[in-house]
Design an enzyme around this catalytic site. Structure first.
Site, PDB file in Angstrom:
ATOM      1  N   SER A   1       0.834  -1.208   0.000  1.00  0.00           N
ATOM      2  CA  SER A   1       0.000   0.000   0.000  1.00  0.00           C
ATOM      3  C   SER A   1       0.865   1.253   0.000  1.00  0.00           C
ATOM      4  O   SER A   1       1.611   1.520   0.945  1.00  0.00           O
ATOM      5  CB  SER A   1      -0.915   0.013   1.225  1.00  0.00           C
ATOM      6  OG  SER A   1      -1.462   1.310   1.384  1.00  0.00           O
TER       7      SER A   1
ATOM      8  N   HIS B   1      -1.085  -1.256  -4.308  1.00  0.00           N
ATOM      9  CA  HIS B   1      -2.380  -0.896  -3.725  1.00  0.00           C
ATOM     10  C   HIS B   1      -2.425   0.623  -3.515  1.00  0.00           C
ATOM     11  O   HIS B   1      -1.538   1.195  -2.873  1.00  0.00           O
ATOM     12  CB  HIS B   1      -2.521  -1.633  -2.391  1.00  0.00           C
ATOM     13  CG  HIS B   1      -3.843  -1.467  -1.705  1.00  0.00           C
ATOM     14  ND1 HIS B   1      -4.942  -2.247  -1.992  1.00  0.00           N
ATOM     15  CD2 HIS B   1      -4.235  -0.607  -0.725  1.00  0.00           C
ATOM     16  CE1 HIS B   1      -5.957  -1.893  -1.208  1.00  0.00           C
ATOM     17  NE2 HIS B   1      -5.556  -0.894  -0.438  1.00  0.00           N
TER      18      HIS B   1
ATOM     19  N   ASP C   1      -4.664   3.812  -2.139  1.00  0.00           N
ATOM     20  CA  ASP C   1      -5.769   4.176  -1.249  1.00  0.00           C
ATOM     21  C   ASP C   1      -6.221   5.613  -1.501  1.00  0.00           C
ATOM     22  O   ASP C   1      -5.498   6.554  -1.178  1.00  0.00           O
ATOM     23  CB  ASP C   1      -5.301   4.071   0.208  1.00  0.00           C
ATOM     24  CG  ASP C   1      -5.062   2.639   0.625  1.00  0.00           C
ATOM     25  OD1 ASP C   1      -6.026   1.851   0.604  1.00  0.00           O
ATOM     26  OD2 ASP C   1      -3.910   2.306   0.954  1.00  0.00           O
TER      27      ASP C   1
ATOM     28  N   MET D   1      -8.804   8.523  -0.508  1.00  0.00           N
ATOM     29  CA  MET D   1      -9.697   8.914   0.598  1.00  0.00           C
ATOM     30  C   MET D   1     -10.220  10.322   0.351  1.00  0.00           C
ATOM     31  O   MET D   1      -9.478  11.174  -0.150  1.00  0.00           O
ATOM     32  CB  MET D   1      -8.926   8.915   1.916  1.00  0.00           C
ATOM     33  CG  MET D   1      -8.274   7.586   2.228  1.00  0.00           C
ATOM     34  SD  MET D   1      -7.354   7.697   3.766  1.00  0.00           S
ATOM     35  CE  MET D   1      -6.544   6.112   3.783  1.00  0.00           C
TER      36      MET D   1
ATOM     37  N   HIS E   1      -8.154   1.225  -4.285  1.00  0.00           N
ATOM     38  CA  HIS E   1      -9.112   1.089  -3.183  1.00  0.00           C
ATOM     39  C   HIS E   1      -9.720   2.463  -2.918  1.00  0.00           C
ATOM     40  O   HIS E   1      -9.068   3.334  -2.355  1.00  0.00           O
ATOM     41  CB  HIS E   1      -8.352   0.554  -1.955  1.00  0.00           C
ATOM     42  CG  HIS E   1      -9.167   0.468  -0.706  1.00  0.00           C
ATOM     43  ND1 HIS E   1      -8.592   0.305   0.543  1.00  0.00           N
ATOM     44  CD2 HIS E   1     -10.513   0.503  -0.500  1.00  0.00           C
ATOM     45  CE1 HIS E   1      -9.547   0.253   1.456  1.00  0.00           C
ATOM     46  NE2 HIS E   1     -10.724   0.384   0.859  1.00  0.00           N
TER      47      HIS E   1
ATOM     48  N   MET F   1     -11.928   4.864  -0.994  1.00  0.00           N
ATOM     49  CA  MET F   1     -12.644   5.118   0.267  1.00  0.00           C
ATOM     50  C   MET F   1     -13.315   6.471   0.126  1.00  0.00           C
ATOM     51  O   MET F   1     -12.940   7.464   0.763  1.00  0.00           O
ATOM     52  CB  MET F   1     -11.648   5.096   1.442  1.00  0.00           C
ATOM     53  CG  MET F   1     -11.215   3.693   1.807  1.00  0.00           C
ATOM     54  SD  MET F   1      -9.671   3.678   2.740  1.00  0.00           S
ATOM     55  CE  MET F   1      -8.514   3.673   1.397  1.00  0.00           C
TER      56      MET F   1
ATOM     57  N   MET G   1     -11.702  -5.366   5.019  1.00  0.00           N
ATOM     58  CA  MET G   1     -10.925  -4.449   5.861  1.00  0.00           C
ATOM     59  C   MET G   1     -10.701  -5.101   7.217  1.00  0.00           C
ATOM     60  O   MET G   1     -11.659  -5.506   7.896  1.00  0.00           O
ATOM     61  CB  MET G   1     -11.651  -3.122   6.047  1.00  0.00           C
ATOM     62  CG  MET G   1     -11.778  -2.260   4.797  1.00  0.00           C
ATOM     63  SD  MET G   1     -10.236  -1.981   3.911  1.00  0.00           S
ATOM     64  CE  MET G   1      -9.232  -1.187   5.170  1.00  0.00           C
TER      65      MET G   1
ATOM     66  N   GLY H   1      -8.965   4.438   6.716  1.00  0.00           N
ATOM     67  CA  GLY H   1      -8.630   5.852   6.881  1.00  0.00           C
ATOM     68  C   GLY H   1      -7.175   6.088   7.241  1.00  0.00           C
ATOM     69  O   GLY H   1      -6.620   7.123   6.896  1.00  0.00           O
ATOM     70  N   PHE H   2      -6.579   5.124   7.922  1.00  0.00           N
ATOM     71  CA  PHE H   2      -5.203   5.326   8.396  1.00  0.00           C
ATOM     72  C   PHE H   2      -4.408   4.025   8.316  1.00  0.00           C
ATOM     73  O   PHE H   2      -4.961   2.951   8.540  1.00  0.00           O
ATOM     74  CB  PHE H   2      -5.211   5.804   9.859  1.00  0.00           C
ATOM     75  CG  PHE H   2      -6.001   7.076  10.043  1.00  0.00           C
ATOM     76  CD1 PHE H   2      -5.401   8.315   9.832  1.00  0.00           C
ATOM     77  CD2 PHE H   2      -7.345   7.032  10.385  1.00  0.00           C
ATOM     78  CE1 PHE H   2      -6.133   9.484   9.969  1.00  0.00           C
ATOM     79  CE2 PHE H   2      -8.089   8.194  10.520  1.00  0.00           C
ATOM     80  CZ  PHE H   2      -7.478   9.429  10.313  1.00  0.00           C
ATOM     81  N   GLY H   3      -3.112   4.185   8.045  1.00  0.00           N
ATOM     82  CA  GLY H   3      -2.213   3.038   8.111  1.00  0.00           C
ATOM     83  C   GLY H   3      -1.756   2.824   9.542  1.00  0.00           C
ATOM     84  O   GLY H   3      -2.026   3.642  10.432  1.00  0.00           O
ATOM     85  N   GLY H   4      -1.078   1.722   9.776  1.00  0.00           N
ATOM     86  CA  GLY H   4      -0.432   1.478  11.066  1.00  0.00           C
ATOM     87  C   GLY H   4      -1.347   1.115  12.220  1.00  0.00           C
ATOM     88  O   GLY H   4      -0.933   1.190  13.377  1.00  0.00           O
TER      89      GLY H   4
ATOM     90  N   ASP I   1      -6.856  -6.140   4.087  1.00  0.00           N
ATOM     91  CA  ASP I   1      -6.214  -4.823   4.163  1.00  0.00           C
ATOM     92  C   ASP I   1      -6.241  -4.278   5.587  1.00  0.00           C
ATOM     93  O   ASP I   1      -7.319  -3.994   6.122  1.00  0.00           O
ATOM     94  CB  ASP I   1      -6.975  -3.882   3.210  1.00  0.00           C
ATOM     95  CG  ASP I   1      -6.318  -2.530   3.055  1.00  0.00           C
ATOM     96  OD1 ASP I   1      -5.240  -2.299   3.632  1.00  0.00           O
ATOM     97  OD2 ASP I   1      -6.909  -1.693   2.334  1.00  0.00           O
ATOM     98  N   GLY I   2      -5.061  -4.118   6.183  1.00  0.00           N
ATOM     99  CA  GLY I   2      -4.940  -3.454   7.484  1.00  0.00           C
ATOM    100  C   GLY I   2      -4.265  -4.312   8.536  1.00  0.00           C
ATOM    101  O   GLY I   2      -4.710  -5.429   8.816  1.00  0.00           O
ATOM    102  N   GLY I   3      -3.155  -3.808   9.081  1.00  0.00           N
ATOM    103  CA  GLY I   3      -2.490  -4.514  10.179  1.00  0.00           C
ATOM    104  C   GLY I   3      -1.834  -5.811   9.777  1.00  0.00           C
ATOM    105  O   GLY I   3      -1.638  -6.698  10.620  1.00  0.00           O
TER     106      GLY I   3
ATOM    107  N   GLY J   1       1.027  -1.937   4.253  1.00  0.00           N
ATOM    108  CA  GLY J   1       1.600  -0.600   4.119  1.00  0.00           C
ATOM    109  C   GLY J   1       2.826  -0.452   4.979  1.00  0.00           C
ATOM    110  O   GLY J   1       3.965  -0.601   4.525  1.00  0.00           O
ATOM    111  N   SER J   2       2.605  -0.195   6.292  1.00  0.00           N
ATOM    112  CA  SER J   2       3.737   0.079   7.176  1.00  0.00           C
ATOM    113  C   SER J   2       4.707  -1.100   7.290  1.00  0.00           C
ATOM    114  O   SER J   2       5.915  -0.894   7.411  1.00  0.00           O
ATOM    115  CB  SER J   2       3.242   0.517   8.557  1.00  0.00           C
ATOM    116  OG  SER J   2       2.128  -0.215   8.945  1.00  0.00           O
TER     117      SER J   2
HETATM  118  C1  DX5 Z   1      -6.306   1.957   5.375  1.00  0.00           C
HETATM  119  C2  DX5 Z   1      -5.827   1.545   4.009  1.00  0.00           C
HETATM  120  C3  DX5 Z   1      -4.729   0.546   4.018  1.00  0.00           C
HETATM  121  C4  DX5 Z   1      -3.476   0.972   4.745  1.00  0.00           C
HETATM  122  C5  DX5 Z   1      -2.910  -0.253   5.390  1.00  0.00           C
HETATM  123  O1  DX5 Z   1      -7.489   2.634   5.263  1.00  0.00           O
HETATM  124  O2  DX5 Z   1      -6.894   1.019   3.244  1.00  0.00           O
HETATM  125  O3  DX5 Z   1      -4.422   0.098   2.703  1.00  0.00           O
HETATM  126  O4  DX5 Z   1      -2.492   1.551   3.919  1.00  0.00           O
HETATM  127  O5  DX5 Z   1      -1.859   0.116   6.201  1.00  0.00           O
HETATM  128  P1  DX5 Z   1      -1.158  -0.882   7.221  1.00  0.00           P
HETATM  129  O6  DX5 Z   1      -0.664  -2.043   6.403  1.00  0.00           O
HETATM  130  O7  DX5 Z   1      -0.059  -0.044   7.774  1.00  0.00           O
HETATM  131  O8  DX5 Z   1      -2.182  -1.282   8.222  1.00  0.00           O
HETATM  132 ZN    ZN Z   2      -6.444   0.004   1.261  1.00  0.00          ZN
END
Ligand code: DX5
Ligand code: ZN
Length: 214
Positions: free
Chosen positions: A6, A31, A33, A35, A64, A66, A135, A140-143, A173-175, A195-196
Site C-alpha cells: 500500500s 495498492h 488508497d 480517501m 481502493h 474510500m 478491511m 482511513g489510516f495506516g499502522g 487490508d490493514g495490520g 503498508g507500514s
Molecule cells: C487503510 C488503508 C490501508 C493501509 C494499510 O485505510 O486502506 O491500505 O495503507 O496500512 P497498514 O498495512 O499499515 O495497516
Molecule cells: Zn487500502
C-alpha cells in the site's frame, strides 16, 4: 500468497524511488488508497498523483476507493490504467450497477467490506465480482492493529465463494505483518495488502518476499 504493497505508507518525498523499489520487487500489485475526508476521516491523494504513479509503476494497480459515490470516478480510475477497482459496499447504493459499469470499462471489480459489515451482505453479488477486499482495520489510516474477527470473516467468505461457484479472490487490508499474514493464509486469504510492514521496514523487499512465502 499474492502481495499488494500500500503506497499510503511510502515516503512521498521520494515517490519515484519507492515505486522503483516496487517495480523491482516480488510484489504482485500496487495498492492505491484514495480517501475523500467524507467516507473516511482522512484525505490521501487524488487523480493527478495516481496518473503519475500509473505511468511509472510496472505492477498492476489495485485501487481502493474510500470515497462516497465511487461510480462518478470509474472512467478516471480506468484512465490511470488500473487493473482492479475496489468500491466499498457501504458507499454504493446500486452495487450491481456499479459492478457492471466497472466491467464495461474493462477493469476487474472488487467489493470492499468495513470491519462491521457482514460477509452475508455479499450473497447476491459474489458471483459477479473478481475480488472481495476485507478491511481488517477501520479504513482511513495506516499502522492500526489487526482486528482478529477478520479471520472468521475470511473463513465465512471462503465458504460463500465455494458454495456460489464464484472465482473471487480474497484480499485483506490493514495490520498485516508476517504473523497476522500467516494466520490469514491459513484462513484462506489470496492477497495481502501491507503498508507500514513494507514501507516502514529497513529492507522492504525482504518483507514482501516474507509475505509472498506464506
Ligand atoms: C487503510 C488503508 C490501508 C493501509 C494499510 O485505510 O486502506 O491500505 O495503507 O496500512 P497498514 O498495512 O499499515 O495497516
Ligand atoms: Zn487500502
Amino acid at each position: 500468497m499474492k502481495v499488494s504493497p500500500s503506497l499510503l505508507a511510502a515516503d512521498f518525498a521520494h515517490l519515484s524511488s519507492e515505486i522503483d523499489m516496487i517495480n523491482t520487487s516480488s510484489a504482485d500489485y500496487l495498492h492505491l488508497d484514495v480517501m475523500d475526508g467524507v467516507f473516511v476521516p482522512n484525505i490521501s491523494f487524488g487523480f493527478p498523483v495516481l496518473k503519475t504513479v500509473g505511468k511509472i509503476c510496472s505492477k498492476p494497480l489495485d485501487v481502493h476507493l474510500m470515497i462516497v459515490n465511487p461510480d462518478r470516478w470509474i472512467s478516471h480510475v480506468r484512465d490511470i490504467g488500473a487493473e482492479i477497482m475496489n468500491v466499498h459496499v457501504e458507499a454504493t447504493t446500486h452495487l450491481h450497477s456499479t459492478i457492471m459499469r466497472i466491467h464495461d470499462s474493462g477493469m476487474k471489480a472488487g467489493v470492499t467490506l468495513n470491519p462491521a459489515t457482514p460477509v452475508s451482505s455479499l450473497e447476491d453479488i459474489i458471483a459477479d465480482v473478481e475480488l472481495v477486499l476485507l478491511m481488517s482495520v477501520n479504513p482511513g489510516f495506516g499502522g492500526q492493529p489487526f482486528i482478529r474477527h477478520t479471520l472468521d470473516k475470511v473463513r465465512q467468505l471462503r465458504n460463500l465463494i465455494e458454495k456460489s461457484g464464484s472465482n473471487a479472490l480474497i484480499e485483506i487490508d490493514g495490520g498485516v505483518n508476517e504473523r497476522t499474514g500467516a494466520e490469514l493464509s491459513e484462513a484462506g486469504a489470496d492477497i495481502l495488502v501491507a503498508g507500514s510492514y513494507i514501507f516502514g521496514a529497513e529492507d522492504p523487499k525482504r518483507n514482501i518476499d516474507l509475505l509472498k512465502s506464506l
